[in-house]
Write a protein that holds these residues in place. Structure first.
Motif, PDB file in Angstrom:
ATOM      1  N   PHE A  62       0.874  -1.174   0.000  1.00  0.00           N
ATOM      2  CA  PHE A  62       0.000   0.000   0.000  1.00  0.00           C
ATOM      3  C   PHE A  62       0.909   1.220   0.000  1.00  0.00           C
ATOM      4  N   ALA A 113       2.634  -4.898   2.579  1.00  0.00           N
ATOM      5  CA  ALA A 113       1.708  -5.486   3.560  1.00  0.00           C
ATOM      6  C   ALA A 113       1.770  -7.009   3.477  1.00  0.00           C
ATOM      7  N   LEU A 134       0.775 -10.315  14.964  1.00  0.00           N
ATOM      8  CA  LEU A 134       0.678  -9.019  15.631  1.00  0.00           C
ATOM      9  C   LEU A 134      -0.197  -8.084  14.810  1.00  0.00           C
ATOM     10  N   ASN A 135      -0.629  -6.989  15.404  1.00  0.00           N
ATOM     11  CA  ASN A 135      -1.363  -5.965  14.654  1.00  0.00           C
ATOM     12  C   ASN A 135      -0.523  -5.534  13.453  1.00  0.00           C
ATOM     13  N   GLY A 136      -1.175  -5.479  12.293  1.00  0.00           N
ATOM     14  CA  GLY A 136      -0.482  -5.033  11.094  1.00  0.00           C
ATOM     15  C   GLY A 136       0.350  -6.098  10.401  1.00  0.00           C
ATOM     16  N   ALA A 137       0.257  -7.350  10.859  1.00  0.00           N
ATOM     17  CA  ALA A 137       1.080  -8.419  10.279  1.00  0.00           C
ATOM     18  C   ALA A 137       0.684  -8.759   8.847  1.00  0.00           C
ATOM     19  N   GLY A 138      -0.589  -8.494   8.490  1.00  0.00           N
ATOM     20  CA  GLY A 138      -1.033  -8.790   7.125  1.00  0.00           C
ATOM     21  C   GLY A 138      -2.178  -9.785   7.046  1.00  0.00           C
ATOM     22  N   LYS A 139      -2.754 -10.162   8.172  1.00  0.00           N
ATOM     23  CA  LYS A 139      -3.802 -11.189   8.174  1.00  0.00           C
ATOM     24  C   LYS A 139      -5.032 -10.755   7.369  1.00  0.00           C
ATOM     25  N   THR A 140      -5.565  -9.585   7.699  1.00  0.00           N
ATOM     26  CA  THR A 140      -6.776  -9.142   7.001  1.00  0.00           C
ATOM     27  C   THR A 140      -6.496  -8.920   5.525  1.00  0.00           C
ATOM     28  N   THR A 141      -5.337  -8.366   5.213  1.00  0.00           N
ATOM     29  CA  THR A 141      -5.007  -8.140   3.803  1.00  0.00           C
ATOM     30  C   THR A 141      -4.975  -9.478   3.054  1.00  0.00           C
ATOM     31  N   GLU A 165     -11.258 -12.604  12.178  1.00  0.00           N
ATOM     32  CA  GLU A 165     -11.480 -12.371  13.610  1.00  0.00           C
ATOM     33  C   GLU A 165     -12.945 -12.594  14.018  1.00  0.00           C
ATOM     34  N   HIS A 188      -6.698 -13.213  17.349  1.00  0.00           N
ATOM     35  CA  HIS A 188      -5.638 -12.784  18.259  1.00  0.00           C
ATOM     36  C   HIS A 188      -5.590 -13.653  19.507  1.00  0.00           C
TER      37      HIS A 188
END
Ligand code: ATP
Length: 238
Positions: free
Chosen positions: A13, A18, A37-44, A160, A192
């Motif tokens: 991005f 990402a 961790l937050n921002g690791a790329g899971k949702t992407t 999640e 998480h």
């Protein structure tokens, strides 16, 4: 055939990576959990797998097809809740479930039974006639999940799914996820909650800096092993 698959997926991005060569595969009948961790790329990664984001490079497949161009028969066997679910705020819970069932291609004769079953599975009965926009955050999350699985899909992606749920809702969703896989579905979830994924997942994958850096066998000391995997990946990257 692998039901859900990401191969060498890269995405940035605004020049900031990402996803950095992410690979994963989920077979029929198994639950795979992504932790990170937050921002690791899971949702992407899940957005790529559900056809909502076209990656810069790499390949996504759902039952062997590009998720952005699924044929109708394959689309009917796929269910996902990543970000906003398939929910219309001004419809009631039951109306949303019936609509989701129809959009997923269930025959009209099967819609009532399927939406009643989904209502029951997500423990949403007391809110059957409530408008979706009036639901609490947890019940709205349950409805998004219910709409994603109302057609008993063979491949399921949930981002999640227990994030806003109370302890009873966590058990409800855990039971649902396990029963979908036990009935033969491939299920990919992100979470998480290490103790939670240890209870439901067959395999747990650690995502860090946009790629899968290892697996965590469900069992004792998951938190320690999770941080060890993340630290090792950071060390290896230096
Ligand atoms: N639409 C976007 N525009 C710009 N950057 C984005 C966008 N979506 C995600 N990112 C960035 O991509 C990286 C991965 O984000 P992603 O949401 O996939 O992480 P995550 O592992 O799901 O995190 P979390 O556990 O916090 O939900 C982050 O650095 C994030 O800021």
């Amino acid at each position: 055939m692998t039901a859900l698959e990401l191969t060498a997926v890269h995405h940035a991005f605004a020049g900031r990576p990402a996803l950095d060569g992410l690979d994963l595969a989920v077979a029929a009948g198994e639950v795979v959990a992504l932790v990170g961790l937050n921002g690791a790329g899971k949702t992407t990664a899940l957005r790529v797998l559900t056809g909502r984001l076209r990656p810069d490079t790499g390949r996504a497949r759902v039952h062997g097809q590009d998720p952005a161009r699924l044929d109708p028969a394959t689309a009917r066997r796929f269910g996902h809740c990543v970000g906003a679910g398939l929910v219309t705020p001004d419809l009631t819970v039951t109306e949303n479930l019936r609509t989701a069932a129809l959009l997923h291609g269930l025959p009209r004769t099967a819609v009532d039974a399927a939406s009643a079953a989904a209502l029951d599975r997500l423990d949403l009965g007391p809110w059957a006639d409530a408008r979706a926009r009036t639901l609490s955050a947890g019940n709205a999350q349950r409805l998004g999940i219910a709409c994603a699985v109302v057609h008993s899909p063979a491949a399921v992606v949930l981002d999640e799914p227990t994030a806003t749920l109370d302890p009873r809702g966590v058990v409800v969703v855990r039971t649902l996820v396990r029963s979908l896989a036990d009935a033969g579905a491939a299920v990919l979830v992100s979470s998480h909650h290490l103790d939670e994924v240890a209870r439901v997942a067959d395999r747990v994958l650690v995502v860090h800096a946009g790629r899968v850096v290892g697996g965590l066998a469900p069992g004792p000391e998951m938190e320690r092993r999770f941080f060890a995997a993340v630290l090792a990946a950071d060390g290896g990257a230096r």
